[in-house]
Design a protein around this motif. Structure first.
Motif, PDB file in Angstrom:
ATOM      1  N   ARG A  74      25.967  10.176  81.703  1.00 19.35           N
ATOM      2  CA  ARG A  74      27.130  10.248  82.223  1.00 19.35           C
ATOM      3  C   ARG A  74      27.663   8.151  81.503  1.00 19.35           C
ATOM      4  N   ALA A  75      26.559   8.083  81.047  1.00 21.37           N
ATOM      5  CA  ALA A  75      26.474   6.181  79.890  1.00 21.37           C
ATOM      6  C   ALA A  75      27.445   6.739  78.808  1.00 21.37           C
ATOM      7  N   MET A  76      25.589   7.171  78.634  1.00 24.40           N
ATOM      8  CA  MET A  76      25.808   8.531  77.173  1.00 24.40           C
ATOM      9  C   MET A  76      26.943   8.840  76.859  1.00 24.40           C
ATOM     10  N   LYS A  77      27.519   9.586  77.672  1.00 22.62           N
ATOM     11  CA  LYS A  77      28.942  10.408  77.502  1.00 22.62           C
ATOM     12  C   LYS A  77      30.399   9.259  76.891  1.00 22.62           C
ATOM     13  N   HIS A  78      30.300   8.338  78.075  1.00 21.18           N
ATOM     14  CA  HIS A  78      31.529   7.793  78.051  1.00 21.18           C
ATOM     15  C   HIS A  78      31.578   6.595  76.579  1.00 21.18           C
ATOM     16  N   THR A  79      29.813   6.564  76.167  1.00 16.62           N
ATOM     17  CA  THR A  79      29.729   5.732  74.893  1.00 16.62           C
ATOM     18  C   THR A  79      30.462   6.961  73.883  1.00 16.62           C
ATOM     19  N   LEU A  80      29.538   7.885  73.016  1.00 15.02           N
ATOM     20  CA  LEU A  80      30.027   9.242  72.507  1.00 15.02           C
ATOM     21  C   LEU A  80      31.306   9.336  72.602  1.00 15.02           C
ATOM     22  N   ILE A  81      32.455   9.382  74.336  1.00 12.16           N
ATOM     23  CA  ILE A  81      33.612   9.455  73.603  1.00 12.16           C
ATOM     24  C   ILE A  81      34.647   9.021  73.115  1.00 12.16           C
ATOM     25  N   GLN A  82      34.174   7.247  73.580  1.00  7.48           N
ATOM     26  CA  GLN A  82      34.887   5.862  72.781  1.00  7.48           C
ATOM     27  C   GLN A  82      34.537   6.307  71.438  1.00  7.48           C
ATOM     28  N   GLU A  83      33.466   6.408  71.191  1.00  5.90           N
ATOM     29  CA  GLU A  83      33.675   6.907  69.804  1.00  5.90           C
ATOM     30  C   GLU A  83      33.981   7.596  68.833  1.00  5.90           C
ATOM     31  N   TYR A  84      33.962   8.816  69.685  1.00  5.73           N
ATOM     32  CA  TYR A  84      34.847   9.933  69.636  1.00  5.73           C
ATOM     33  C   TYR A  84      36.411   9.985  69.173  1.00  5.73           C
ATOM     34  N   GLU A  85      37.166   9.083  70.104  1.00  7.05           N
ATOM     35  CA  GLU A  85      38.141   8.735  69.525  1.00  7.05           C
ATOM     36  C   GLU A  85      38.603   7.650  69.042  1.00  7.05           C
ATOM     37  N   MET A  86      37.799   6.623  68.154  1.00  8.84           N
ATOM     38  CA  MET A  86      37.743   5.672  67.479  1.00  8.84           C
ATOM     39  C   MET A  86      37.291   6.505  65.846  1.00  8.84           C
ATOM     40  N   PHE A  87      36.690   7.587  65.879  1.00  2.87           N
ATOM     41  CA  PHE A  87      36.732   8.294  65.102  1.00  2.87           C
ATOM     42  C   PHE A  87      37.426   8.953  63.510  1.00  2.87           C
ATOM     43  N   ARG A  88      37.399   7.486  62.320  1.00  2.17           N
ATOM     44  CA  ARG A  88      37.780   7.693  61.485  1.00  2.17           C
ATOM     45  C   ARG A  88      37.152   8.206  59.939  1.00  2.17           C
ATOM     46  N   MET A  89      37.642   8.179  58.895  1.00  2.00           N
ATOM     47  CA  MET A  89      37.387   8.607  57.232  1.00  2.00           C
ATOM     48  C   MET A  89      37.263   7.320  57.428  1.00  2.00           C
ATOM     49  N   LEU A  90      35.703   7.129  56.963  1.00  2.00           N
ATOM     50  CA  LEU A  90      35.294   5.837  56.195  1.00  2.00           C
ATOM     51  C   LEU A  90      35.761   6.031  54.770  1.00  2.00           C
ATOM     52  N   LYS A  91      35.678   4.659  53.390  1.00  2.00           N
ATOM     53  CA  LYS A  91      35.896   4.199  52.417  1.00  2.00           C
ATOM     54  C   LYS A  91      35.021   5.280  51.541  1.00  2.00           C
ATOM     55  N   GLY A  92      35.837   5.663  50.147  1.00  3.17           N
ATOM     56  CA  GLY A  92      34.621   6.995  50.019  1.00  3.17           C
ATOM     57  C   GLY A  92      33.541   7.511  50.099  1.00  3.17           C
ATOM     58  N   GLU A  93      34.065   8.191  51.561  1.00  2.00           N
ATOM     59  CA  GLU A  93      33.050   9.563  52.572  1.00  2.00           C
ATOM     60  C   GLU A  93      33.963  10.413  51.875  1.00  2.00           C
ATOM     61  N   SER A  94      33.078  11.643  51.637  1.00  2.00           N
ATOM     62  CA  SER A  94      33.411  12.491  51.232  1.00  2.00           C
ATOM     63  C   SER A  94      34.068  13.587  52.693  1.00  2.00           C
ATOM     64  N   ILE A  95      34.809  15.190  52.246  1.00  3.17           N
ATOM     65  CA  ILE A  95      34.323  15.666  53.832  1.00  3.17           C
ATOM     66  C   ILE A  95      33.130  16.424  53.674  1.00  3.17           C
ATOM     67  N   VAL A  96      32.401  16.317  53.495  1.00  4.41           N
ATOM     68  CA  VAL A  96      31.085  16.793  53.064  1.00  4.41           C
ATOM     69  C   VAL A  96      30.125  16.143  54.411  1.00  4.41           C
ATOM     70  N   GLU A  97      30.624  14.644  54.369  1.00  7.68           N
ATOM     71  CA  GLU A  97      29.895  13.368  55.378  1.00  7.68           C
ATOM     72  C   GLU A  97      30.904  13.450  56.457  1.00  7.68           C
ATOM     73  N   VAL A  98      32.375  13.525  56.736  1.00  7.35           N
ATOM     74  CA  VAL A  98      32.667  13.271  57.699  1.00  7.35           C
ATOM     75  C   VAL A  98      32.584  14.197  58.836  1.00  7.35           C
ATOM     76  N   GLN A  99      32.189  15.266  58.169  1.00  7.17           N
ATOM     77  CA  GLN A  99      31.969  17.016  59.151  1.00  7.17           C
ATOM     78  C   GLN A  99      30.872  16.744  59.134  1.00  7.17           C
ATOM     79  N   LYS A 100      29.610  16.011  58.864  1.00  3.92           N
ATOM     80  CA  LYS A 100      28.567  15.468  59.610  1.00  3.92           C
ATOM     81  C   LYS A 100      28.407  14.639  60.788  1.00  3.92           C
ATOM     82  N   ARG A 101      29.222  14.160  60.593  1.00  2.00           N
ATOM     83  CA  ARG A 101      29.439  12.905  61.221  1.00  2.00           C
ATOM     84  C   ARG A 101      30.217  13.285  62.562  1.00  2.00           C
ATOM     85  N   PHE A 102      31.128  13.974  62.183  1.00  2.00           N
ATOM     86  CA  PHE A 102      32.259  14.824  63.188  1.00  2.00           C
ATOM     87  C   PHE A 102      31.582  16.094  64.386  1.00  2.00           C
ATOM     88  N   THR A 103      30.568  16.835  63.505  1.00  2.00           N
ATOM     89  CA  THR A 103      29.866  17.802  64.008  1.00  2.00           C
ATOM     90  C   THR A 103      28.721  17.396  65.034  1.00  2.00           C
TER      91      THR A 103
END
Length: 298
Positions: free
Chosen positions: A124-153
């Protein structure tokens, strides 16, 4: 270390994936796929426990003696033994000793799950942490779409394994909103032309990847054109400088020629004067024209 997956030796359709204590989530998914490819009954034994044949007597359920098992019951009960053999063959010595005293395959599986994923409170604690990480998810500067997809997935898969449910539209909207300002025209085009309730995240990332490749091609082409223009400009400047230098040399030669002509003219005048005045002096100083002061003779 998590990136170095310890499954190289088990990469075979005839061998279960090996597990040495790292990346349990990855191993868990691969194990389920491998076991179900052999027989659904084996996975049922892991998930729900072993099948024990029973019969009804005096309104109560009594375990049937092994000698009375029929072939179908014997085959179904054997799934638990097969599952035990599969699980134990995938573990290294440390992981094996964790489950060596377990009576059933389900007990083995639950022990590994609690060890590497934690109890329900930990999940449950891990789930809340991951939900917060999901909500704050943003594309990083200089990041490619492949790298975004890897982190998001990675985040989404972990949340789904912990019981979080997503629909396609929610994931697609999240992906489009996490992109930076340079992607805004493409985001608007996709939002207006595609039905986000039917589009899969894989298809969406594919369209974004296609756009990224096209933009990279255009950037390379513009860079090459700029390089060619810079070379042409340098050549033009060098040519102008050379023309200016040639013009200056012509002026210098013309000036030098004029001075030289003046020099020659001046020398010719001197020679002419010398010849004219030199003869006059010779005639003027003729001894016949003068009288001696001492004797009075010419």
């Amino acid at each position: 270390m998590a990136e170095k997956l310890p499954f190289g030796e088990g990469a075979s359709i005839n061998m279960p994936p090996l597990f040495c204590g790292l990346n349990y989530q990855f191993w868990k998914v691969k194990m389920k796929i491998f076991v179900e490819s052999l027989d659904k009954g084996i996975w049922d034994a892991i998930e729900n426990g072993p099948f024990i044949p029973k019969f009804e007597k005096d309104g109560s359920s009594i375990e049937k003696p092994w000698s009375q098992w029929i072939d179908a019951e014997n085959k179904k009960a054997k799934f638990d033994c097969i599952a035990k053999n599969i699980i134990t063959s995938t573990l290294n010595s440390d992981e094996f000793f964790r489950i060596s005293q377990c009576a059933s395959t389900k007990e083995m599986w639950d022990t590994l799950e609690v060890t590497h994923e934690g109890t329900n409170d930990v999940k449950r604690a891990m789930k809340h942490t991951l939900i917060q990480e999901y909500e704050m998810f943003r594309m990083l500067k200089g990041e490619s779409i492949v790298e975004v997809q890897k982190r998001f997935t990675h985040i989404v898969n972990h949340l789904m394994s912990l019981g979080k449910i997503f629909d396609k539209e929610e994931l697609n909207i999240k992906i489009l909103k996490c992109l930076d300002r340079s992607w805004q025209p493409k985001v608007t085009a996709i939002s207006e032309s595609k039905d986000l309730t039917c589009l899969t995240t894989t298809s969406l990332f594919g369209k974004l990847r296609e756009h990224e490749l096209e933009m990279n091609r255009l950037n390379v082409q513009e860079s090459e054109d700029k390089h060619v223009r810079n070379i042409a400009l340098k050549v033009a400047k060098h040519k102008n400088k050379q023309d200016s230098s040639d013009e200056s040399e012509e002026k210098n030669l013309s000036l030098l020629s004029k001075k030289f002509n003046k020099f020659l003219k001046r020398n010719r005048n001197k020679e002419s004067n010398k010849e004219r005045y030199g003869n006059k002096k010779t005639s003027d100083f003729n001894s016949n024209n003068y009288t001696c002061f001492g004797c009075g003779e010419q």
